[in-house]
Scaffold this active site. Structure first.
Site, short mmCIF file in Angstrom:
data_model
loop_
_atom_site.label_atom_id
_atom_site.label_comp_id
_atom_site.label_asym_id
_atom_site.label_seq_id
_atom_site.Cartn_x
_atom_site.Cartn_y
_atom_site.Cartn_z
N GLU A 102 -4.58 -0.58 -9.74
CA GLU A 102 -5.27 -0.10 -11.01
C GLU A 102 -5.01 -1.19 -12.19
O GLU A 102 -5.64 -0.87 -13.21
CB GLU A 102 -4.70 1.24 -11.37
CG GLU A 102 -4.79 2.41 -10.38
CD GLU A 102 -6.44 2.70 -10.42
OE1 GLU A 102 -6.86 2.46 -11.37
OE2 GLU A 102 -6.62 3.61 -9.56
N GLU A 133 8.44 0.37 9.30
CA GLU A 133 9.67 0.44 8.18
C GLU A 133 10.91 -0.24 8.77
O GLU A 133 12.05 -0.29 8.07
CB GLU A 133 9.47 1.75 7.77
CG GLU A 133 10.23 2.82 8.54
CD GLU A 133 10.58 4.19 8.06
OE1 GLU A 133 11.70 4.70 7.89
OE2 GLU A 133 9.51 4.78 7.43
#
Length: 316
Positions: A102, A133
């Site tokens: 953004e 992970e």
């Protein structure tokens, strides 16, 4: 760059240790008040969930001093030419990518300035890559691929505060001399102890035990909103609370740019359009032209040596 040593035990014993570790985390705890959730009506469930979410902003507020200190340090690095790099796994990684993506349209920054990295790579944005992970070395390797520099900042995102991928990235970042920030939802987290700045927002048990996409995810999003937005404000990307560092490159942005110029200068739509045309669509240049009564070239020169539009307007 030297590899991150993997000293974790394997097999049943490692699972014993991991269960013991998870038992200490508030994000993994069970709220006894929710034992009857599956018996409640939908109306009561939404009330219960909303009530629990009210504590998230309060938890963030307790971390404000740490957030502010981290933002000041990040801003200093960005001014020196550094990048802001978010690293996370699962929900935390996706939130970092959302925040990074953004920044270019909102603040007209280069897409490479704010970078989002997720364990498992781009496929993990849409599909869970469950083992990624745990890849501590992978967290270090991805920063090597990004050619991490000392001026950069690495923000490790982990609700539990113990994600190996994130820990590996922070270890590598510290070795490179980069600034390190940890955002976790448990106190005294593993990644918090590894970082220059620890932001620990303790939101407590989740509505569904262990589902850290919920309150922990909301808390991380609020913190990321602050980090990126306030860093950009400190870098002069706004005038007051108005986005002025944008380029009018399509119809929607042209309309927004004209409206912005009108708001800041109190000019007419025709005057705003003319100034934007002369400034090649730059709102900051158009505003300076109208408020200082100068041409586009002079306005561009003034902005080139000023840290912000306000500073350029105040200069004499």
């Amino acid at each position: 760059m030297s590899p991150v040593p993997d000293t974790r035990p394997r097999g049943p014993r490692s699972r014993d240790l991991l269960r013991d570790e998870l038992a200490t985390l508030t994000t993994e705890s069970v709220d006894d008040r929710g034992r009857d959730l599956d018996t409640l009506s939908t109306a009561r469930l939404v009330e219960r969930m909303n009530d629990g979410d009210r504590g998230v902003p309060e938890a963030v507020s307790r971390a404000l001093p740490a957030i502010g200190a981290a933002i000041d340090a990040i801003t200093d690095r960005v001014r020196r030419g550094g990048r802001l790099i978010y690293v996370g796994a699962g929900t935390a990684g996706r939130l970092g990518i959302v925040d990074a993506s953004e920044c270019p349209p909102t603040f007209s920054v280069d897409p490479g300035l704010v970078v989002g990295v997720i364990a498992g790579g781009d496929p993990a944005i849409r599909t869970a890559v469950e083992n990624a992970e745990d890849d501590e070395q992978g967290g270090a390797d991805v920063l090597s691929e990004l050619k991490l520099r000392e001026a950069d900042t690495v923000v490790g995102l982990s609700a539990s505060g113990r994600t190996p991928y994130v820990a590996g990235a922070l270890t590598s970042a510290r070795s490179a001399g980069a600034l390190t920030v940890a955002v976790a939802c448990n106190a005294e987290s593993v990644i918090g102890r590894m970082a220059d700045h620890a932001i620990e927002v303790v939101v407590g048990p989740e509505f569904i035990a262990g589902s850290t996409r919920l309150k922990a995810g909301t808390a991380q999003k609020l913190v990321l909103n602050m980090i990126s937005t306030i860093t950009m404000v400190r870098l002069g990307k706004t005038y007051g609370n108005i986005m002025v560092d944008l380029q009018a490159t399509k119809e929607k942005l042209r309309a927004r740019a004209e409206r912005t110029v009108m708001l800041v200068t109190d000019c007419t739509a025709e005057e705003a359009a003319a100034a934007l045309s002369a400034s090649a669509g730059s709102v900051k240049v158009a505003v300076l032209m109208l408020l200082r009564g100068v041409g586009a070239e002079q306005a561009q020169e003034a902005l080139a040596t000023a840290p912000s539009l306000r500073a350029a307007l105040d200069a004499r």
